[in-house]
Design a protein around this motif. Sequence first.
Motif, PDB file in Angstrom:
ATOM      1  N   GLY A 226     -11.555   2.304   0.589  1.00  0.00           N
ATOM      2  CA  GLY A 226     -10.854   1.732   1.720  1.00  0.00           C
ATOM      3  C   GLY A 226     -11.758   0.987   2.669  1.00  0.00           C
TER       4      GLY A 226
ATOM      5  N   TRP B 267      -7.279  -3.514  -3.211  1.00  0.00           N
ATOM      6  CA  TRP B 267      -7.902  -3.610  -1.898  1.00  0.00           C
ATOM      7  C   TRP B 267      -9.409  -3.679  -2.058  1.00  0.00           C
TER       8      TRP B 267
ATOM      9  N   LYS C 195      -7.679   3.488  -0.764  1.00  0.00           N
ATOM     10  CA  LYS C 195      -6.352   2.885  -0.641  1.00  0.00           C
ATOM     11  C   LYS C 195      -5.742   2.716  -2.024  1.00  0.00           C
TER      12      LYS C 195
ATOM     13  N   GLU D 133       0.852  -1.190   0.000  1.00  0.00           N
ATOM     14  CA  GLU D 133       0.000   0.000   0.000  1.00  0.00           C
ATOM     15  C   GLU D 133       0.886   1.237   0.000  1.00  0.00           C
TER      16      GLU D 133
END
Length: 982
Positions: free
Chosen positions: A409, A513, A506, A364
């Motif tokens: 996210g 993700w 993200k 990430e």
Amino acid sequence: MIRRTYLYLLCLFLTEYVICMSEPNIHDPVIVSRIKNKRGVPVFRGTILENESSVQLDQPLQATDADEMGGAKIICGYRTLSAKRSSCPFTVQMIDRKKGTAEIKLKEGQKLNFEKRIRYKFSVVAYDCGEIARESDRAVVYVKVLDVDEFSPKFEKTNLFADLREGKVYDSLVKVQAIDQDESQQYGKICSYEVITPGVPFSVDNEGTVKNTRALYYNEMHSYIIQVVAKDCGGKKSKPISINIRVKEVCKNGWKDFPSAMEYLPQSGAQKIAPNAHLDWCDGCVPEKVSLKMHLATKHIGKGCDRDTYSIASQRKLCGASGESIDLLPSPGVGTGWTKNLPTDDGKESDQIFFFDGKTNAVEVPKASFNHTLHKHFTISTWMKHTFSEDTEAKKKAQKEHILCNSDGDGMDRHHYSMFVHGEKFVFLLRREAEDETDMDVFKPAEWRWHIPQINDNQWHHYAVSVDFPEVRLYIDGMLLIPDTSNEEILDDWPIHNSKKVHFTKLVVGACWQGKENEFGKYFHGYLAGLSILKDKTESERVIRCLNDCKENLEFHALSEMESGTSVSFNSEMTEFSITSHNITEVERLLHEVSYINSRRYPTPGRRNVDMRTSILCKEKETILPLSESYIMVQQSTQPTLTIQGKSNIDASVKDLKAGRRVFEDIGINVDMHIQGDFVDEILDDTNNAVQDDLNNLNYRAKAYKLQKKLEKKLKSQKTVPDDALLLDRCTIKAEPPLDFHVEHMTVPVDIMTQFNMKLESSETNSGLQITNADKMKNYELVLQGVTYVHSNAEMLSSRKFVLSCSSQNGRFISNDFLIKVVAMHQEPVQPVAAHAEKSVQHVQQSQHMNMPVNSMGMVNSSSPNVGMVAIIVVCVGFLMFMIILGVIRIRATHRRTQVVQVEDKLDMEWDNTELNITENPMEKEVFDYEEEVRKPLQDDSDSDDDISSYHDNSDSSGEEEETERKQKMGDLEWDDSTMSI
């Protein structure tokens, strides 16, 4: 007593001699022999090697005498008798007179030669030691000379030639014959012949007949040079004879004299690959079309080509790319840490290469390093190597493999933008954010799909997606992909609506993700390097081309010489070259002009394979000729040695350290060139088993030797390298021990870097300071010389060590470790004057008590004052006072004799000297000026310019400036000392 003994012995000898001489000599000596001839004459037979001196007889040579007393019974010697026409080279030497034994030896100075005379016959007689010597009857001696292997065999010819037709085994190719000058049957005969060249398919029998042991073919080797020796029966070998055996091929369609290998010397420019190649066409028809394609294999070098001189970040700087680009896969440890757990492939010759296994690993990108939002203008680029299963069913079920993905996210699984591989397609997704209510229901382009073969070929390619929404361009290996219906597909979609479920996004590399499931998915399998995003602007096509510029390629400069009906073409990387013509001669001529070039100063050494495919169309029938293969061996270039030099110890006052002390102010970086190791051995060691046949060629080592001499000659003419020939790309200053950021840190001269538009970047950690990116050596020197070290609590510091090292081409060339020690000075230099002598001594003593010795941890040690140092300083100051006073007295004495007084001109001028403690004669202006000149050399010469400037930088100089201004206005001053007191 001794005299009596001597007299007794002398009398005894004389008595015996008289008795002997007086004895009668009645009998003749007799030579004893077991063998006699028909006439009863004793016969002796013997042999002797022609290089020896003693004759070996078949029986002992011995004579006896029947006399019983005196010398008559003793055999004194033998005489040899020979025919008058020839002399006897032998003599008889006595062994024992009493027994009468003797031996036959070669006379001194005589030599035997088997080739000239084999047998000798002579007679010998024995004689006794009587007063009148008597002789025996003669005996006959036969001596046979034995041959020694003196001569080696010799060939009548030193070189022979033979031809054989390929595919055939011969019983006799050529016959060799040697002779031997030895005359004996044993040594004068040739017993055998031998092929001494190892590993060749030829043999020779004892009669000298040479033949091949297997069928030979022209495409394996055009000719063989073998060496044969002859051996006589004594074991002596001849010098070798060389036989050149040429293989005559049966006419076959294909290229001839296409070299199997060539060596390339770095910095030697373009080198022709096949300057003498010719095409054999054995069919009777005239070709209608001849097609040729040459391919240079460079995919195994770096990321698809020998282009990786510097890291991607440095290449971007050198190509003039925007400095605002963000690296999403930085090398671990350069101020970033999110890539430290990723597996890495080799990157020694280039930058860091990361491996993604398609199952578990992804990273990430922190928002602190990159704001995830993209707008209408940006460029995403990366190097990628990817492969896919050949199974058709597996391709149909292929999952998306995300290179880059920005997604929700939490709460939802929406993808805002992403770049991924899906089967045989390269896909870019961009979902726009809704700008207003009217824009929410408008379909606009959102997904671009390109069907391209490079995706799954397991080779390195560079991909750049450049967006000026709604236009999206894809560059592959620096070339713009021209879209059409066969390779591009665009899908429209609605914009992404705002959702209360989603609070953040993200950005992930190597997977995507899934916020709803709270896990990663759709992993990427392959290799990535240099993944970067440029926001709010797009990279120019020139920069993208520059980043993909290949430093080695094929070259052709004969376009203007082509005949009508002939065409040539290159691929984008200049590694494939094609010729199409209707004339074989034209194709041959153009092929001769194709060259290989590598413009890197320090290319990656090793092998580059070259192959050539040819087809001929004749009577509407296409014939594919055999594949022609070769390779180019790029040799090791001259190696640069980076050397850092400068002061290894730096003194710094507490005041300097607090303000910032330059620690590398006089360093210099030099480059020297040299050859590493034995050049010939490097060439042979780099050659693998596939080229082992070439090593058997006797000319191979000679070629390597010539290359070495050529390189050495070029090196002598270029002992130094131009400043911009070798760019540094990293300098590291390591602090020992690590820095304590609470009280100390290091800074780079940002103003200098900005002023000269340098490409350098710096990062500081507690380990030290690191300066990166490719730039000129002088620029690195300038920045390093401006690096300052600051310590806010310098009173507690004793010393500090730093180790500087620099490198080029990502650690391929590394400098020495340059150690520098900064020593903290805890007292200011003392500048005493005569009138302040006592005060100066007191000041020094106080300073010594205040500045206690400092221990190894940088703390003041108050328990051990240095009294001896104080005493030395007091003595030195006293001596200095004495020298100053003595100098003043001598100067005054001189000036009293030559002084010219000028008082009346400027009586109204006074000097305000109320603060002075020394009273001077106002009439002696010249004496004051001279004293100032005298005082200047009394300063400590060991103080550097930087120490002096540092000492005065923080002092108040306004008083000095006013005094200087007053002097300029007043001109020559006269003193009125009426108000002064002594």
